[in-house]
Design a protein around this motif. Structure first.
Motif, PDB file in Angstrom:
ATOM      1  N   ALA A 117      -2.028  10.920 -11.449  1.00 57.36           N
ATOM      2  CA  ALA A 117      -1.521   9.571 -11.684  1.00 57.36           C
ATOM      3  C   ALA A 117      -2.384   8.779 -12.660  1.00 57.36           C
ATOM      4  CB  ALA A 117      -1.430   8.803 -10.362  1.00 57.36           C
ATOM      5  N   MET A 118      -3.458   9.392 -13.156  1.00 59.71           N
ATOM      6  CA  MET A 118      -4.359   8.678 -14.060  1.00 59.71           C
ATOM      7  C   MET A 118      -3.881   8.703 -15.499  1.00 59.71           C
ATOM      8  SD  MET A 118      -6.591   7.384 -12.111  1.00 59.71           S
ATOM      9  CE  MET A 118      -7.808   6.803 -13.279  1.00 59.71           C
ATOM     10  N   THR A 119      -2.785   9.388 -15.759  1.00 55.26           N
ATOM     11  CA  THR A 119      -2.198   9.411 -17.094  1.00 55.26           C
ATOM     12  C   THR A 119      -0.729   9.041 -16.986  1.00 55.26           C
ATOM     13  OG1 THR A 119      -1.717  11.778 -16.878  1.00 55.26           O
ATOM     14  CG2 THR A 119      -3.803  11.181 -17.920  1.00 55.26           C
ATOM     15  N   THR A 150      -7.042  12.276  -3.656  1.00 51.17           N
ATOM     16  CA  THR A 150      -7.835  11.243  -4.316  1.00 51.17           C
ATOM     17  C   THR A 150      -9.312  11.405  -3.939  1.00 51.17           C
ATOM     18  OG1 THR A 150      -7.515   9.689  -2.480  1.00 51.17           O
ATOM     19  CG2 THR A 150      -5.900   9.645  -4.262  1.00 51.17           C
ATOM     20  N   PRO A 151     -10.230  10.821  -4.710  1.00 51.65           N
ATOM     21  CA  PRO A 151     -11.637  10.863  -4.325  1.00 51.65           C
ATOM     22  C   PRO A 151     -11.897  10.275  -2.940  1.00 51.65           C
ATOM     23  CG  PRO A 151     -11.424  10.152  -6.602  1.00 51.65           C
ATOM     24  CD  PRO A 151     -10.041  10.222  -6.046  1.00 51.65           C
ATOM     25  N   ALA A 152     -11.165   9.218  -2.581  1.00 50.01           N
ATOM     26  CA  ALA A 152     -11.339   8.629  -1.252  1.00 50.01           C
ATOM     27  C   ALA A 152     -10.906   9.598  -0.160  1.00 50.01           C
ATOM     28  CB  ALA A 152     -10.542   7.326  -1.152  1.00 50.01           C
ATOM     29  N   ALA A 194     -10.232   3.763  -9.092  1.00 51.91           N
ATOM     30  CA  ALA A 194     -11.331   4.721  -9.058  1.00 51.91           C
ATOM     31  C   ALA A 194     -11.319   5.596  -7.813  1.00 51.91           C
ATOM     32  CB  ALA A 194     -12.672   3.991  -9.152  1.00 51.91           C
ATOM     33  N   LYS A 195     -10.821   5.072  -6.695  1.00 51.54           N
ATOM     34  CA  LYS A 195     -10.954   5.798  -5.429  1.00 51.54           C
ATOM     35  C   LYS A 195      -9.634   6.253  -4.818  1.00 51.54           C
ATOM     36  CE  LYS A 195     -15.305   3.628  -4.006  1.00 51.54           C
ATOM     37  NZ  LYS A 195     -16.001   2.914  -2.904  1.00 51.54           N
ATOM     38  N   ASN A 196      -8.531   5.607  -5.136  1.00 46.30           N
ATOM     39  CA  ASN A 196      -7.294   5.913  -4.420  1.00 46.30           C
ATOM     40  C   ASN A 196      -6.140   6.242  -5.349  1.00 46.30           C
ATOM     41  OD1 ASN A 196      -6.318   6.205  -1.726  1.00 46.30           O
ATOM     42  ND2 ASN A 196      -5.062   4.381  -1.986  1.00 46.30           N
ATOM     43  N   MET A 197      -6.447   6.859  -6.492  1.00 45.24           N
ATOM     44  CA  MET A 197      -5.406   7.327  -7.395  1.00 45.24           C
ATOM     45  C   MET A 197      -5.646   8.794  -7.703  1.00 45.24           C
ATOM     46  SD  MET A 197      -4.613   4.232 -10.109  1.00 45.24           S
ATOM     47  CE  MET A 197      -3.366   5.223 -10.927  1.00 45.24           C
ATOM     48  N   ILE A 243       0.831  -1.195   0.000  1.00 46.40           N
ATOM     49  CA  ILE A 243       0.000   0.000   0.000  1.00 46.40           C
ATOM     50  C   ILE A 243       0.871   1.253   0.000  1.00 46.40           C
ATOM     51  CG2 ILE A 243      -1.589   1.365   1.402  1.00 46.40           C
ATOM     52  CD1 ILE A 243      -2.978  -0.828  -0.103  1.00 46.40           C
ATOM     53  N   LYS A 244       1.918   1.266   0.854  1.00 43.02           N
ATOM     54  CA  LYS A 244       2.797   2.426   0.924  1.00 43.02           C
ATOM     55  C   LYS A 244       3.524   2.651  -0.406  1.00 43.02           C
ATOM     56  CE  LYS A 244       3.706   2.278   5.908  1.00 43.02           C
ATOM     57  NZ  LYS A 244       4.751   2.103   6.962  1.00 43.02           N
ATOM     58  N   SER A 245       4.014   1.564  -0.991  1.00 47.70           N
ATOM     59  CA  SER A 245       4.722   1.689  -2.256  1.00 47.70           C
ATOM     60  C   SER A 245       3.783   2.162  -3.360  1.00 47.70           C
ATOM     61  CB  SER A 245       5.348   0.347  -2.641  1.00 47.70           C
ATOM     62  OG  SER A 245       5.966   0.423  -3.900  1.00 47.70           O
ATOM     63  N   SER A 246       2.574   1.604  -3.395  1.00 51.30           N
ATOM     64  CA  SER A 246       1.607   2.016  -4.408  1.00 51.30           C
ATOM     65  C   SER A 246       1.235   3.481  -4.239  1.00 51.30           C
ATOM     66  CB  SER A 246       0.356   1.135  -4.310  1.00 51.30           C
ATOM     67  OG  SER A 246      -0.623   1.540  -5.240  1.00 51.30           O
ATOM     68  N   ARG A 247       1.083   3.922  -2.988  1.00 50.26           N
ATOM     69  CA  ARG A 247       0.748   5.327  -2.736  1.00 50.26           C
ATOM     70  C   ARG A 247       1.892   6.242  -3.155  1.00 50.26           C
ATOM     71  NH1 ARG A 247      -1.472   6.661   3.076  1.00 50.26           N
ATOM     72  NH2 ARG A 247      -3.112   5.379   2.161  1.00 50.26           N
ATOM     73  N   ASN A 248       3.115   5.857  -2.825  1.00 51.77           N
ATOM     74  CA  ASN A 248       4.260   6.670  -3.223  1.00 51.77           C
ATOM     75  C   ASN A 248       4.384   6.747  -4.742  1.00 51.77           C
ATOM     76  OD1 ASN A 248       4.959   7.183  -0.587  1.00 51.77           O
ATOM     77  ND2 ASN A 248       6.530   5.597  -0.473  1.00 51.77           N
ATOM     78  N   MET A 249       4.120   5.623  -5.402  1.00 48.82           N
ATOM     79  CA  MET A 249       4.179   5.617  -6.861  1.00 48.82           C
ATOM     80  C   MET A 249       3.163   6.578  -7.456  1.00 48.82           C
ATOM     81  SD  MET A 249       6.521   3.646  -8.201  1.00 48.82           S
ATOM     82  CE  MET A 249       5.868   3.333  -9.841  1.00 48.82           C
ATOM     83  N   GLN A 250       1.992   6.676  -6.823  1.00 47.59           N
ATOM     84  CA  GLN A 250       0.969   7.593  -7.305  1.00 47.59           C
ATOM     85  C   GLN A 250       1.359   9.043  -7.080  1.00 47.59           C
ATOM     86  OE1 GLN A 250      -2.582   6.420  -5.250  1.00 47.59           O
ATOM     87  NE2 GLN A 250      -2.446   4.305  -5.926  1.00 47.59           N
TER      88      GLN A 250
END
Length: 339
Positions: free
Chosen positions: A203-205, A261-263, A196-199, A67-74
């Protein structure tokens, strides 16, 4: 080919004992405490679900890292895009600067794959464990009696060792098809939930977003094709694991979303509504909200603020000698001495 088989056997042997041992513990629990017959298919299905819970609980630290790595990547995607614009003509320099950015921000781009990578050997060993038991060949801590029970174990009249491609009857094919659809649906919804909720919108492009979209559609297709050859017991494990991932991810996204993010916005609204309901002070960022949403108007909020103290104006030495500043406060001690 023989060396690859020997390598897999060397890795799989301890996993056979570990997986079969955990399954037997859960099986003994359900047969001993809940008095489910040892040969009943549901006792082995519940044992497989217990195996899933055990493995996923052990993988929670890796899930946190994921989760931390994915968040940092975003969050670093805007910086990655800047590097791509700056060093797009020099691939080597771009790779060096990107890796430096990963190191400075503590981001591991491969950490998001660790839970899946570690689960794949477990899944393959479980697949072979069930497959051998279906042919009366015990592995690990399973006895011959346990292998016979797994061979005969059935739910809804279908053996849990049956596969879609290896059965001619309609029953195994229908149940296997339902589980294949469940595997694909839970995989798709889990990835869709993340995107949909945590990006963040930034980061969507770009390349990272393309990778996420590829996983969104490719993984369900892979499971749909390969799931036709999996035993029903193995698909039960993977579906239960997907449900765990989806619920765990929902909890993390809801309570600790990534900024922007939307979340994250939804959590701010919930916190604000909760604070207003209990009469608590609004969060520090509540000033950015529409005044109609808050309990009072913006004018009332300004009125509640304490008045700022007016600082005396600076005077030159000649002004101080000539007399008191009209804006300054008189000194009663000084006036008393003059009288």
């Amino acid at each position: 080919m023989g060396s690859i088989g020997d390598l897999f056997g060397w890795i799989a042997t301890p996993l056979y004992y570990a997986i079969s041992g955990v399954m037997l513990v859960w099986h003994k629990l359900f047969t001993g405490v809940f008095q489910i017959p040892a040969s009943n298919g549901w006792s082995w299905v519940l044992a497989i679900i217990g195996l899933t819970i055990t493995i996923r609980a052990l993988l929670i630290p890796l899930f946190v890292r994921q989760i931390k790595s994915s968040r940092n990547m975003q969050l670093i995607q805007p910086k990655v895009k800047e590097l791509q614009k700056k060093y797009g003509h020099d691939r080597q320099k771009l790779a060096e600067e990107t890796m430096k950015l990963y190191k400075d921000t503590g981001t591991n781009p491969f950490a998001s794959c660790l839970p899946i990578i570690l689960q794949m050997p477990i899944f393959l060993v479980l697949f072979r464990l069930i497959n051998h038991a279906a042919h009366g060949e015990p592995k690990g801590f399973l006895s011959q009696l346990d292998a016979d029970h797994i061979h005969d174990a059935a739910i809804f009249g279908v053996k849990i060792s049956a596969t879609f491609t290896g059965s001619a009857d309609a029953g195994p094919k229908i149940l296997a098809a339902v589980l294949v659809v469940s595997m694909c649906a839970t995989t798709f919804l889990t990835q869709r939930q993340l995107m949909a909720k945590n990006m963040p919108s930034d980061a969507m492009t770009g390349q990272y977003a393309q990778q996420q979209k590829m996983l969104l559609y490719v993984l369900p297709i892979v499971f749909a094709v390969s799931g036709l050859a999996f035993p029903i017991a193995a698909m039960l494990y993977w579906t239960a694991s997907n449900l765990w991932t989806m619920c765990q991810q929902f909890y993390v996204i809801r309570n600790n979303p990534a900024p922007g993010t939307p979340a994250f916005k939804a959590k701010e609204e919930r916190d604000r509504a909760k604070a207003m309901k209990h009469g608590q002070p609004l969060p520090a960022d509540a000033g950015a909200v529409d005044p109609d949403v808050s309990s009072g108007s913006s004018t009332e909020q300004r009125d509640r603020r304490p008045a700022q103290r007016q600082q005396p104006k600076k005077q030159t030495r000649s002004q101080r000698k000539s007399g008191p500043n009209p804006g300054s406060r008189p000194n009663p001690q000084k006036n008393r001495g003059k009288k």
